[in-house]
Design an enzyme around this catalytic site. Structure first.
Site, mmCIF file in Angstrom:
data_model
loop_
_atom_site.group_PDB
_atom_site.id
_atom_site.type_symbol
_atom_site.label_atom_id
_atom_site.label_comp_id
_atom_site.label_asym_id
_atom_site.label_seq_id
_atom_site.Cartn_x
_atom_site.Cartn_y
_atom_site.Cartn_z
ATOM 1 N N SER A 182 0.858 -1.173 -0.071
ATOM 2 C CA SER A 182 -0.039 -0.007 -0.032
ATOM 3 C C SER A 182 0.769 1.068 -0.042
ATOM 4 O O SER A 182 2.029 1.038 0.283
ATOM 5 C CB SER A 182 -0.739 0.017 1.291
ATOM 6 O OG SER A 182 -1.412 1.286 1.452
ATOM 7 N N TYR A 227 -2.319 -1.057 10.379
ATOM 8 C CA TYR A 227 -2.169 -1.326 8.863
ATOM 9 C C TYR A 227 -0.916 -0.758 8.370
ATOM 10 O O TYR A 227 -0.156 -1.141 7.703
ATOM 11 C CB TYR A 227 -3.251 -0.540 8.257
ATOM 12 C CG TYR A 227 -3.610 -0.661 6.700
ATOM 13 C CD1 TYR A 227 -4.316 -1.625 6.253
ATOM 14 C CD2 TYR A 227 -3.164 0.200 5.885
ATOM 15 C CE1 TYR A 227 -4.430 -1.804 5.116
ATOM 16 C CE2 TYR A 227 -3.233 0.049 4.465
ATOM 17 C CZ TYR A 227 -4.103 -0.915 3.979
ATOM 18 O OH TYR A 227 -4.361 -1.165 2.766
#
Ligand code: NAD
Length: 256
Positions: free
Chosen positions: A138, A151
């Site tokens: 990401s 995350y």
């Protein structure tokens, strides 16, 4: 280009994983799907592209189920040539409010599962002297955002894992890389848009514009098809010397 090869894509019953699976299938690869929910529609979509598709519902937070999935893939297709570590979840909260159970789940699903699939896939790839590991990290594997500690930690970890295994396989035909998407309009992001709209008393369309405006200079979502195209490139001979990179496809997010 990928006829006769087998790709296993974790978390491929929806979103980015399904699109990557379909892009690889369009190149002729047989597919092992994984993820939650009813897999019959994704499986039919892949099979409609003229390849074989199998499904295993392993929970990526459970190492013994991951082992079972890797054995299943080998029993169906001989080996996994292309491994796409894509399954992932999100939780948004300040670190002092972060539920410890959510932290553990995010680290297990978004990071440790990639360690387990990779350690189990690499031996056969080495033996064949060809393989591709593609980790869907990401923009949050490269930079942080507030309220996403688990995350961001997991995705930075995935980028680190990518680099380490790329070095271990550097003299072989196995390459290991990460793709770092910015905002992509999938179920994972729709939930964040809906939560924001509810929290701020604005429309979903306004929440979507605000979300893009905050981070993504292009003001456009990255599409799942674009990510599929990048995965196909990483599987091509042109990418033989692309090793250990964290390739952003984020509308300029990490250029800032
Ligand atoms: P999604 O929610 O549409 O898909 C997630 C997939 O993972 C689903 O198939 C789901 O069933 C599966 N999954 C969830 N928990 C699982 C578990 N325990 N075991 C097995 N499968 C599980 O989300 P998405 O946006 O397509 O996300 C895919 C990946 O892309 C994730 O790793 C995510 O972090 C990453 N990513 C997404 C965005 C974005 O903007 N959508 C941006 C950057 C990175």
């Amino acid at each position: 280009m990928l006829k006769g090869k087998t790709a296993l894509v974790t978390g491929s019953t929806s979103g980015i994983g399904l699109a990557v699976a379909k892009s690889l299938a369009q190149q002729g690869a047989n597919i092992v799907l994984n993820g939650f929910g009813d897999a019959s529609a994704p499986r039919a979509e892949v099979e409609a592209l003229g390849v074989r598709a199998e499904y295993h519902g392993a929970d990526m937070s459970k190492p013994e189920q991951i082992e079972d999935m890797m054995k299943f893939a080998a029993s169906k297709f001989g080996r996994v040539d292309i491994l796409v570590n894509n399954a992932g979840i999100q939780h948004v909260a300040k670190v002092e409010d972060f539920p410890t159970e959510r932290w553990d789940a995010i680290i297990a699903i978004n990071l440790s599962s990639a360690f387990h699939t990779t350690r189990l896939a690499i031996p056969a790839m080495r033996e064949a002297n060809w393989g591709r590991v593609i980790n869907i990290a990401s923009a949050h594997g490269l930079v942080a955002s507030a309220q996403k500690s688990a995350y961001v930690a997991a995705k930075h970890g995935v980028v680190g894992l990518t680099k380490a295994v790329a070095l271990e396989t550097a003299t072989t035909g196995v390459t290991v890389n990460a793709i770092c998407p910015g905002w992509v309009l999938t179920a994972l992001v729709q939930k964040q848009i809906d939560d924001r709209a509810a929290r701020e008393g604005i429309t979903a369309a306004q929440a979507q514009n605000d979300l893009l405006g905050e981070k993504q200079p292009s003001l456009q979502f990255t599409t799942v098809e674009q990510l599929g195209g990048l995965a196909v490139f990483l599987c091509s001979p042109a990418a033989d010397q692309v090793r250990g990179v964290a390739w952003a496809m984020d509308g300029g997010w990490t250029a800032q």
